[in-house]
Design a protein around this motif. Structure first.
Motif, short mmCIF file in Angstrom:
data_model
loop_
_atom_site.label_atom_id
_atom_site.label_comp_id
_atom_site.label_asym_id
_atom_site.label_seq_id
_atom_site.Cartn_x
_atom_site.Cartn_y
_atom_site.Cartn_z
N SER A 97 0.77 -1.19 0.00
CA SER A 97 0.09 0.11 -0.08
C SER A 97 0.96 1.35 -0.09
O SER A 97 0.45 2.33 -0.53
CB SER A 97 -0.90 0.15 1.23
OG SER A 97 -1.97 -1.09 1.02
N GLN A 120 1.87 1.41 -3.55
CA GLN A 120 0.69 2.06 -4.23
C GLN A 120 0.85 3.60 -4.06
O GLN A 120 0.72 4.50 -5.06
CB GLN A 120 -0.51 1.69 -3.81
CG GLN A 120 -0.96 0.24 -4.33
CD GLN A 120 -2.08 -0.24 -3.53
OE1 GLN A 120 -2.27 -0.66 -2.33
NE2 GLN A 120 -3.20 -0.11 -4.44
N GLU A 163 -7.01 -0.68 -5.99
CA GLU A 163 -6.04 -0.84 -6.97
C GLU A 163 -6.33 -1.02 -8.39
O GLU A 163 -5.62 -0.61 -9.24
CB GLU A 163 -5.20 -2.19 -6.33
CG GLU A 163 -4.17 -2.75 -7.37
CD GLU A 163 -3.13 -1.90 -7.54
OE1 GLU A 163 -2.30 -2.00 -8.76
OE2 GLU A 163 -2.89 -0.71 -6.73
N ARG A 189 -6.54 2.48 -9.62
CA ARG A 189 -5.41 3.15 -9.73
C ARG A 189 -4.76 2.75 -10.78
O ARG A 189 -4.08 3.37 -11.57
CB ARG A 189 -4.59 2.89 -8.23
CG ARG A 189 -3.25 3.76 -8.17
CD ARG A 189 -2.05 2.74 -7.58
NE ARG A 189 -1.86 1.62 -8.16
CZ ARG A 189 -1.32 1.47 -9.29
NH1 ARG A 189 -0.65 2.73 -9.79
NH2 ARG A 189 -0.86 0.26 -9.84
N ARG A 190 -4.43 1.38 -11.00
CA ARG A 190 -3.91 0.76 -12.14
C ARG A 190 -4.56 1.11 -13.13
O ARG A 190 -3.70 1.45 -14.41
CB ARG A 190 -3.83 -0.85 -11.98
CG ARG A 190 -2.95 -1.31 -12.99
CD ARG A 190 -3.32 -2.94 -12.71
NE ARG A 190 -4.53 -3.34 -13.18
CZ ARG A 190 -5.12 -4.54 -12.72
NH1 ARG A 190 -4.20 -5.65 -12.41
NH2 ARG A 190 -6.31 -4.84 -13.13
N ASN A 223 -4.17 -6.44 -7.24
CA ASN A 223 -5.49 -6.48 -6.87
C ASN A 223 -5.88 -7.92 -6.57
O ASN A 223 -6.63 -8.37 -5.63
CB ASN A 223 -6.34 -5.82 -7.86
CG ASN A 223 -6.29 -6.49 -9.27
OD1 ASN A 223 -5.12 -6.54 -9.82
ND2 ASN A 223 -7.53 -7.15 -9.76
#
Length: 582
Positions: A345, A348, A423, A426-427, A525
């Motif tokens: 995290s 990230q 995720e 975000r990705r 993820n």
């Protein structure tokens, strides 16, 4: 006759009055304030190191990325594992106050060594392009300071929590409620310290100089332990008892020796010390794990000697610890999930938009999000939820400790599921337009939910292990919480390696879910959802063991007789019975 009985009761109360007055003058929240100060100052440095020292390993000591991460996880896992050492020593050899100060001095010494090495460039290794560049005297100083720091911090954690809880009498209804509150306020104090660590100390370390960050931590820890020492006159200091490991070993050995003996029809015929000879709590007999009761069987010409016969209380101590082990095992997965918030995290967040208005948030400061949630929720929980729940359940803590842990396990599974969803968002944005990443504060959902989970689980476990553990094993039992955390960290490393190895073989791309350095090309993820699924399965495992758990009951008096007051009867072995039948 009745008049003599009343006079005896009156005399007994008069004898107890000075002791009761002494106990009221010591302990309680007045004594706990010194412990809260230590918790805040000590945790400030612990959490600051936990979230940022990997950058020190990488940038100053010239470890590569994998070695830096492994050094950190090994250090954290060892720190929590060594809490068992502090717990054992404070239960057996030294009192908890002395143990805390002893290991605290080791911690301060280690921090001073880290500060000196960080400030002296001639104690830094030269970059060599290998996985580790530390060698010679530099390596000796580096690893010695880390080992002392892990031992010191672990020892403090193994004794400080139980020492704080000792300031409250769990047998007194009023102090039993205060004991439940103590664990909540202890969490709040450590959280306040952690917030300071991940913001102020991390900023100094990463933006100014590492040695200034270590220096601040050293001074803060020193002040914390001095504060603890200054409160000595207010503490209830309990003397250590027999070695808990020896007591456990005696029950196992004697029950094995007596394995061929038949149990008596009534458990009242098992050996127990008399009330007038008892100097510690007596635990009532339970019908679980009856094979251990054979350690308390009275044989012909028996004498109460160690390694020949054990008391019912001693047997029940082993039963309690045995019943606790599945509870400990059921919380390891939760701590594995927590490890992801301190590793993946953070990674990230490092590739997300770190801007908060005109302020740029350092990546190691991302864990401040769950800490802020906890600092707000603990007072709300203590001041509003607990009094409301007490009216319904009549339980001093509002809900039982195992119910509290169960809530935390459910929330940790939800946190990992949400982390997977965030995720994906975000990705997808990172692949679509890397120049416009989503905001860092999307992570607040998974951090916030897990923050609540940690608030329920950590406090629930500490209170559970302290209340349920035998009097001679309070520190060692509360250290089981940190053992679970340690195993969670180590299991995280195993999962990452195994998942990468397996998925590398079965995926079409022949790339593991967590391969390489680019998160946008990974399947983080799926790893989060794997942990969420595992957490759900683990919750049902926890429900099974929690529903079967039988809470400790103290022996209220009659039922058992001491060896000297009981007619000895010959206990026949099974093989003897078979011969007589023939």
């Amino acid at each position: 006759m009745m008049r003599k009985s009343r006079d005896a009761d009156h005399d007994a109360k008069e004898e107890q009055r000075p002791l009761n007055q002494w106990r009221r003058s010591k302990g309680g929240f007045m004594a706990s304030m010194f412990i809260f100060v230590l918790s805040a100052l000590d945790n400030m440095g612990f959490v600051a190191n936990m979230v940022s020292i990997v950058l020190y390993f990488y940038g100053v000591m010239h470890f590569d990325l994998a070695s830096s991460a492994n050094t950190l996880t090994n250090f954290m896992g060892s720190t929590y594992l060594l809490s068992l050492v502090g717990g054992f020593i404070s239960d057996t050899y030294l009192n908890r106050f002395t143990t805390c100060l002893l290991f605290g001095s080791l911690e301060v010494l280690a921090l001073a060594m880290l500060t000196v090495q960080a400030a002296s460039k001639h104690l830094h290794p030269e970059a060599c392009g290998k996985s580790s560049c530390v060698k010679g005297g530099i390596a000796v100083m580096f690893y010695t300071s880390l080992c002392l720091l892990a031992l010191g911090m672990g020892g403090v954690r193994g004794s400080m929590t139980a020492f704080g809880a000792d300031q409250f009498d769990e047998k007194d209804p009023t102090e039993a409620k205060a004991l439940a509150s103590f664990f909540n306020w202890l969490l709040l104090s450590s959280t306040v310290g952690a917030i300071t660590g991940v913001t102020g100390v991390v900023w100094v370390s990463t933006q100014k100089a590492w040695h200034w960050g270590f220096f601040i931590i050293t001074i803060a820890s020193s002040v914390g332990f001095v504060t603890l020492a200054l409160g000595k006159q207010f503490y209830r200091i309990k003397t250590p008892g027999d070695s808990p490991t020896l007591r456990i070993a005696q029950v196992i050995v004697v029950s094995f020796k007596n394995r061929k003996l038949s149990l008596p029809e009534s458990h009242g015929e098992l050996y127990e010390i008399s009330d007038k000879d008892a100097t510690a709590e007596k635990i009532a007999h339970t019908n679980q794990m009856r094979f251990l009761d054979k350690a308390a069987i009275i044989q012909e010409s028996s004498k109460p000697q160690a390694w020949k016969i054990c008391t019912v209380t001693q047997v029940e101590e082993v039963k309690i610890l045995t019943r606790m082990l599945p509870i400990v095992a059921s919380t390891i997965i939760l701590n594995t999930c927590m490890a992801q918030l301190q590793t993946f995290s953070v990674q990230q967040g490092n590739v997300m938009d770190l801007k908060l208005g005109s302020l740029t948030v350092p990546a190691p400061s991302i864990p401040v999000i769950p800490l802020v949630f906890i600092s707000v929720l603990v007072p709300l929980y203590e001041l509003f939820f607990v009094p409301f729940a007490r009216k319904i359940t009549n339980h001093p803590s509002g809900i039982t400790q195992l119910q509290r842990v169960g809530v935390g396990l459910v929330l940790s599974a939800i946190s990992m599921a949400v982390a997977g969803i965030v995720e994906v968002k975000r990705r997808d944005q990172g692949r679509k337009d890397p120049s416009k990443p989503i905001s860092l504060f999307w992570l607040s959902f998974q951090y916030g939910i897990f923050g609540i989970a940690d608030m329920f689980t950590l406090v629930g476990l500490l209170e559970f292990f302290y209340r349920e553990s035998p009097a001679s094993m309070k520190s060692l039992s509360t250290s089981l919480t940190w053992l679970s955390t340690s195993l969670g960290y180590f299991l995280s490393t195993v999962f990452v390696n195994v998942i990468n190895a397996v998925t590398k073989r079965i995926t079409r791309s022949k790339q593991g879910w967590l391969h390489g350095f680019d998160l946008n090309q990974n399947n983080l993820n799926l790893f989060y959802w794997f942990l969420a699924t595992l957490s759900c399965l683990n919750f049902f495992n926890y429900l099974y063991w929690a529903s079967r758990y039988q809470y400790k009951r103290e022996d209220s008096g009659p039922g058992f007789k001491p060896l000297g007051e009981m007619p000895l009867k010959r206990v026949e072995r099974k093989q003897d019975c078979e011969v007589s039948r023939e």
